[in-house]
Design a protein around this motif. Structure first.
Motif, PDB file in Angstrom:
ATOM      1  N   ALA A 230       0.827  -1.197   0.000  1.00  0.00           N
ATOM      2  CA  ALA A 230       0.000   0.000   0.000  1.00  0.00           C
ATOM      3  C   ALA A 230       0.868   1.257   0.000  1.00  0.00           C
ATOM      4  N   ILE A 231       1.937   1.250   0.799  1.00  0.00           N
ATOM      5  CA  ILE A 231       2.815   2.414   0.856  1.00  0.00           C
ATOM      6  C   ILE A 231       3.575   2.585  -0.459  1.00  0.00           C
ATOM      7  N   ALA A 232       4.063   1.494  -1.025  1.00  0.00           N
ATOM      8  CA  ALA A 232       4.773   1.592  -2.302  1.00  0.00           C
ATOM      9  C   ALA A 232       3.863   2.186  -3.373  1.00  0.00           C
ATOM     10  N   SER A 233       2.619   1.730  -3.418  1.00  0.00           N
ATOM     11  CA  SER A 233       1.659   2.247  -4.391  1.00  0.00           C
ATOM     12  C   SER A 233       1.353   3.719  -4.124  1.00  0.00           C
ATOM     13  N   PHE A 234       1.184   4.063  -2.844  1.00  0.00           N
ATOM     14  CA  PHE A 234       0.907   5.454  -2.477  1.00  0.00           C
ATOM     15  C   PHE A 234       2.062   6.360  -2.894  1.00  0.00           C
TER      16      PHE A 234
END
Length: 268
Positions: A230-234
């Protein structure tokens, strides 16, 4: 006796790995020079965070007490753990953001036991406020008890419930903020940012600070958990969004500062 916090930031994870490796190091096998270099790298990693804390202005007594209470508390199995505390260094970083931006109205999405909320409240001018969103009733009560012991605790308005619902109600009520700190469920980050950008919650010239954007190194070493993905995508979405300007700071587990892109004159 309270267990020490486990390593959860890229630097502390590197330090822990190197410390374990050095415990089993066979100098004769690897050579004295290589062993000495490895211990030097360990010392560079392990000494950084303690040095940063030591060279940063000490916390107020109210913040020190809040941190101690959080460390002593026995957190049952589940998503809550003492490592979620923002802590001394990041608390002062957030205080500086409040002071440098001249913020009077601050929004925090994800409060936990309230360290960051109280740190920012201590920097606010008279009449300023922190609206702190927290989904867990028990941890909100824990934070309120800590705030009650602070002379600025009444500047913090704790709102319990899903953060997206709290933000939607605040937008409908016409509330707006100079500074927003996001430190909540990682899969929700994209939605919170969208709400801030598509409503009037973020005032013109307002600043957003997003925590855990390095998430234990997962975004650049390979995300192996749902939170890491989720953080990588964000991060990738923020970097690709032409509406935004941002800088990712390697403070603890990563803090990204975001603002709306400013119109710049084109060279003639």
């Amino acid at each position: 006796m309270t267990d020490a916090p486990r390593p959860v930031t890229p630097v502390s994870l590197v330090a822990a790995e190197l410390t374990d490796l050095c415990r089993t190091l066979d100098d004769d096998a690897v050579g004295a020079e290589a062993a000495g270099r490895l211990r030097r790298v360990r010392d560079l990693a392990a000494g950084l965070d303690p040095y940063l804390d030591a060279m940063t202005t000490p916390p107020s007594s109210a913040l020190a007490d809040l941190e101690e209470r959080t460390r002593r508390h026995v957190w049952s199995e589940g998503p809550l753990e003492q490592e979620m505390l923002s802590g001394h260094l990041e608390g002062w970083f957030l205080r500086f953001l409040v002071g440098m931006t001249g913020a009077r109205d601050v929004l925090e999405i994800g409060m936990f036991t309230g360290y960051s909320a109280l740190a920012m409240a201590e920097e606010l001018p008279g009449g300023g406020r922190v609206v702190a969103c927290e989904v867990d009733d028990s941890v909100a009560d824990f934070a309120r008890a800590c705030f009650a012991a602070s002379p600025v605790g009444d500047r913090i308005d704790v709102r319990v419930g899903p953060a997206a619902d709290t933000l939607a109600r605040a937008a409908r009520a016409g509330e707006s903020f100079d500074l927003v700190f996001v430190d909540a469920d990682k899969p929700g980050y994209a939605r919170y940012l969208d709400l801030l950008l598509t409503t009037d919650l973020l005032r013109p010239g307002g600043l957003i600070a997003v925590d855990n954007t390095l998430l234990q190194g997962e975004p650049y070493c390979g995300a192996g958990t749902p939170n890491g993905r989720a953080i990588a995508s964000f991060n990738e979405a923020v970097a690709a969004d032409p509406r935004l300007e941002q800088v990712l700071i390697p403070l603890r587990d990563g803090v990204t500062l975001i603002r709306r892109a400013r119109v710049r004159e084109q060279p003639s």
